[in-house]
Design a protein around this motif. Structure first.
Motif, PDB file in Angstrom:
ATOM      1  N   VAL A  77       0.940  -1.118   0.143  1.00  0.00           N
ATOM      2  CA  VAL A  77      -0.095   0.199   0.080  1.00  0.00           C
ATOM      3  C   VAL A  77       1.021   1.350   0.035  1.00  0.00           C
ATOM      4  O   VAL A  77       0.685   2.247  -0.918  1.00  0.00           O
ATOM      5  N   PHE A  78       1.721   1.231   0.886  1.00  0.00           N
ATOM      6  CA  PHE A  78       2.867   2.382   0.664  1.00  0.00           C
ATOM      7  C   PHE A  78       3.534   2.612  -0.637  1.00  0.00           C
ATOM      8  O   PHE A  78       3.686   3.827  -1.049  1.00  0.00           O
ATOM      9  N   LYS A  79       3.830   1.695  -1.193  1.00  0.00           N
ATOM     10  CA  LYS A  79       4.663   1.745  -2.486  1.00  0.00           C
ATOM     11  C   LYS A  79       3.476   2.392  -3.378  1.00  0.00           C
ATOM     12  O   LYS A  79       3.888   3.279  -4.337  1.00  0.00           O
ATOM     13  N   ARG A  80       2.121   2.105  -3.400  1.00  0.00           N
ATOM     14  CA  ARG A  80       1.273   2.365  -4.448  1.00  0.00           C
ATOM     15  C   ARG A  80       0.902   3.837  -4.193  1.00  0.00           C
ATOM     16  O   ARG A  80       0.830   4.867  -4.687  1.00  0.00           O
ATOM     17  N   LEU A  81       0.834   4.100  -2.675  1.00  0.00           N
ATOM     18  CA  LEU A  81       0.260   5.677  -2.437  1.00  0.00           C
ATOM     19  C   LEU A  81       1.358   6.808  -2.231  1.00  0.00           C
ATOM     20  O   LEU A  81       0.944   7.891  -2.238  1.00  0.00           O
ATOM     21  N   CYS A  82       2.630   6.229  -1.598  1.00  0.00           N
ATOM     22  CA  CYS A  82       3.575   7.223  -1.038  1.00  0.00           C
ATOM     23  C   CYS A  82       4.888   7.121  -1.661  1.00  0.00           C
ATOM     24  O   CYS A  82       5.493   8.188  -1.537  1.00  0.00           O
ATOM     25  N   LYS A  83       5.395   5.889  -1.780  1.00  0.00           N
ATOM     26  CA  LYS A  83       6.736   5.820  -2.066  1.00  0.00           C
ATOM     27  C   LYS A  83       7.243   6.593  -3.247  1.00  0.00           C
ATOM     28  O   LYS A  83       6.828   6.604  -4.373  1.00  0.00           O
ATOM     29  N   ASP A  84       8.322   7.469  -2.861  1.00  0.00           N
ATOM     30  CA  ASP A  84       8.719   8.266  -4.088  1.00  0.00           C
ATOM     31  C   ASP A  84       8.012   9.529  -4.769  1.00  0.00           C
ATOM     32  O   ASP A  84       7.993   9.723  -6.012  1.00  0.00           O
ATOM     33  N   LYS A  85       6.709   9.529  -4.150  1.00  0.00           N
ATOM     34  CA  LYS A  85       5.796  10.501  -4.579  1.00  0.00           C
ATOM     35  C   LYS A  85       5.791  11.920  -4.118  1.00  0.00           C
ATOM     36  O   LYS A  85       4.998  12.891  -4.308  1.00  0.00           O
ATOM     37  N   THR A  86       6.667  12.081  -3.245  1.00  0.00           N
ATOM     38  CA  THR A  86       7.130  13.496  -2.682  1.00  0.00           C
ATOM     39  C   THR A  86       8.505  13.840  -3.029  1.00  0.00           C
ATOM     40  O   THR A  86       9.321  13.124  -2.851  1.00  0.00           O
ATOM     41  N   ALA A  87       8.610  15.162  -3.051  1.00  0.00           N
ATOM     42  CA  ALA A  87       9.910  15.783  -3.430  1.00  0.00           C
ATOM     43  C   ALA A  87      11.064  15.489  -2.703  1.00  0.00           C
ATOM     44  O   ALA A  87      12.090  15.228  -3.028  1.00  0.00           O
ATOM     45  N   GLU A  88      10.539  15.537  -1.329  1.00  0.00           N
ATOM     46  CA  GLU A  88      11.631  15.258  -0.239  1.00  0.00           C
ATOM     47  C   GLU A  88      11.793  13.717   0.242  1.00  0.00           C
ATOM     48  O   GLU A  88      12.272  13.397   1.437  1.00  0.00           O
ATOM     49  N   LYS A  89      10.823  12.958  -0.440  1.00  0.00           N
ATOM     50  CA  LYS A  89      10.550  11.528   0.258  1.00  0.00           C
ATOM     51  C   LYS A  89      10.365  11.609   1.614  1.00  0.00           C
ATOM     52  O   LYS A  89      11.057  10.852   2.344  1.00  0.00           O
ATOM     53  N   ASN A  90       9.344  12.286   2.023  1.00  0.00           N
ATOM     54  CA  ASN A  90       8.910  12.522   3.324  1.00  0.00           C
ATOM     55  C   ASN A  90       7.713  12.329   3.723  1.00  0.00           C
ATOM     56  O   ASN A  90       6.899  12.815   4.385  1.00  0.00           O
ATOM     57  N   ALA A  91       7.072  11.490   3.133  1.00  0.00           N
ATOM     58  CA  ALA A  91       5.481  10.836   3.223  1.00  0.00           C
ATOM     59  C   ALA A  91       5.601   9.656   4.427  1.00  0.00           C
ATOM     60  O   ALA A  91       6.522   8.947   4.497  1.00  0.00           O
ATOM     61  N   VAL A  92       4.497   9.757   5.137  1.00  0.00           N
ATOM     62  CA  VAL A  92       4.294   8.782   6.186  1.00  0.00           C
ATOM     63  C   VAL A  92       3.052   7.960   5.999  1.00  0.00           C
ATOM     64  O   VAL A  92       1.906   8.822   5.720  1.00  0.00           O
ATOM     65  N   LEU A  93       3.044   6.605   6.045  1.00  0.00           N
ATOM     66  CA  LEU A  93       1.693   5.976   5.935  1.00  0.00           C
ATOM     67  C   LEU A  93       1.184   5.369   7.411  1.00  0.00           C
ATOM     68  O   LEU A  93       2.377   4.507   7.938  1.00  0.00           O
ATOM     69  N   PHE A  94       0.159   5.589   7.705  1.00  0.00           N
ATOM     70  CA  PHE A  94      -0.382   4.859   8.818  1.00  0.00           C
ATOM     71  C   PHE A  94      -1.515   3.720   8.304  1.00  0.00           C
ATOM     72  O   PHE A  94      -2.483   4.159   7.639  1.00  0.00           O
ATOM     73  N   HIS A  95      -0.781   2.637   8.322  1.00  0.00           N
ATOM     74  CA  HIS A  95      -1.796   1.427   7.830  1.00  0.00           C
ATOM     75  C   HIS A  95      -2.436   0.616   8.953  1.00  0.00           C
ATOM     76  O   HIS A  95      -1.783   0.046   9.686  1.00  0.00           O
ATOM     77  N   VAL A  96      -3.662   0.810   9.025  1.00  0.00           N
ATOM     78  CA  VAL A  96      -4.373   0.260  10.211  1.00  0.00           C
ATOM     79  C   VAL A  96      -5.245  -1.010   9.695  1.00  0.00           C
ATOM     80  O   VAL A  96      -6.011  -0.981   8.512  1.00  0.00           O
ATOM     81  N   ASN A  97      -4.987  -2.102  10.080  1.00  0.00           N
ATOM     82  CA  ASN A  97      -6.010  -3.313  10.071  1.00  0.00           C
ATOM     83  C   ASN A  97      -6.671  -3.467  11.381  1.00  0.00           C
ATOM     84  O   ASN A  97      -6.501  -4.035  12.220  1.00  0.00           O
ATOM     85  N   CYS A  98      -7.962  -2.750  11.431  1.00  0.00           N
ATOM     86  CA  CYS A  98      -8.753  -2.733  12.543  1.00  0.00           C
ATOM     87  C   CYS A  98      -9.339  -4.265  13.162  1.00  0.00           C
ATOM     88  O   CYS A  98      -9.538  -4.629  14.126  1.00  0.00           O
ATOM     89  N   GLU A  99      -9.623  -4.965  11.812  1.00  0.00           N
ATOM     90  CA  GLU A  99     -10.303  -6.390  12.130  1.00  0.00           C
ATOM     91  C   GLU A  99      -9.267  -7.082  12.840  1.00  0.00           C
ATOM     92  O   GLU A  99      -9.559  -7.991  13.535  1.00  0.00           O
ATOM     93  N   GLN A 100      -7.842  -7.201  12.438  1.00  0.00           N
ATOM     94  CA  GLN A 100      -7.105  -7.928  12.945  1.00  0.00           C
ATOM     95  C   GLN A 100      -6.018  -7.175  14.336  1.00  0.00           C
ATOM     96  O   GLN A 100      -5.186  -7.776  14.740  1.00  0.00           O
TER      97      GLN A 100
END
Length: 142
Positions: A47-70
């Motif tokens: 998910v990070f690779k799809r939404l965030c990785k290398d998509k900001t000029a300074e490579k400073n994106a953060v992903l909070f990936h939450v699986n509430c079910e688990q």
């Protein structure tokens, strides 16, 4: 997801992301996953690779990936932020969120983590001139 976060709480989290991002050039994403198969950390990285990785000029994106079910949380920072923020910070944020989650305080845990992350991003990635919103602030789902 409705039994973990209300529509109002999700909208409030988007506002918290905007507030946090207005302090720095960093970007923050939340992804709520309902997958019950597979390894959560690997799914989070995809998910990070799809939404965030290398998509900001300074490579400073953060992903909070939450699986509430688990009841599983993964926090991933892109290369730029990872080089500047020590693992101790991410461990602290992770511990705070999971403590809130254990009390079913999903909204509070995420909101506080977003705002704390914004403060940390501001230390390392202050706004210099224009501050375009490089990534969507909307919460994504799978």
């Amino acid at each position: 997801m409705s039994h973990f976060l209300t529509d109002y709480q999700m909208a409030s989290l988007v506002e918290a992301i905007k507030t946090a991002e207005n302090q720095s050039s960093g970007e923050i994403r939340i992804h709520i996953d309902s997958t019950t198969e597979g390894h959560n950390a690997e799914i989070a990285f995809e998910v990070f690779k799809r939404l965030c990785k290398d998509k900001t000029a300074e490579k400073n994106a953060v992903l909070f990936h939450v699986n509430c079910e688990q009841q599983y949380l993964t926090i991933i920072g892109d290369e730029g932020i990872h080089q500047k923020v020590h693992q101790q910070f991410w461990d602290k944020i992770h511990d705070e969120i999971t403590a809130a989650f254990s009390k079913t305080q999903y909204f509070e845990g995420l909101r506080n983590a977003i705002l704390e992350t914004g403060v940390e991003l501001k230390k390392h990635f202050p706004i210099r001139g224009e501050n375009p919103n490089e990534l969507s602030n909307e919460i994504t789902f799978s």
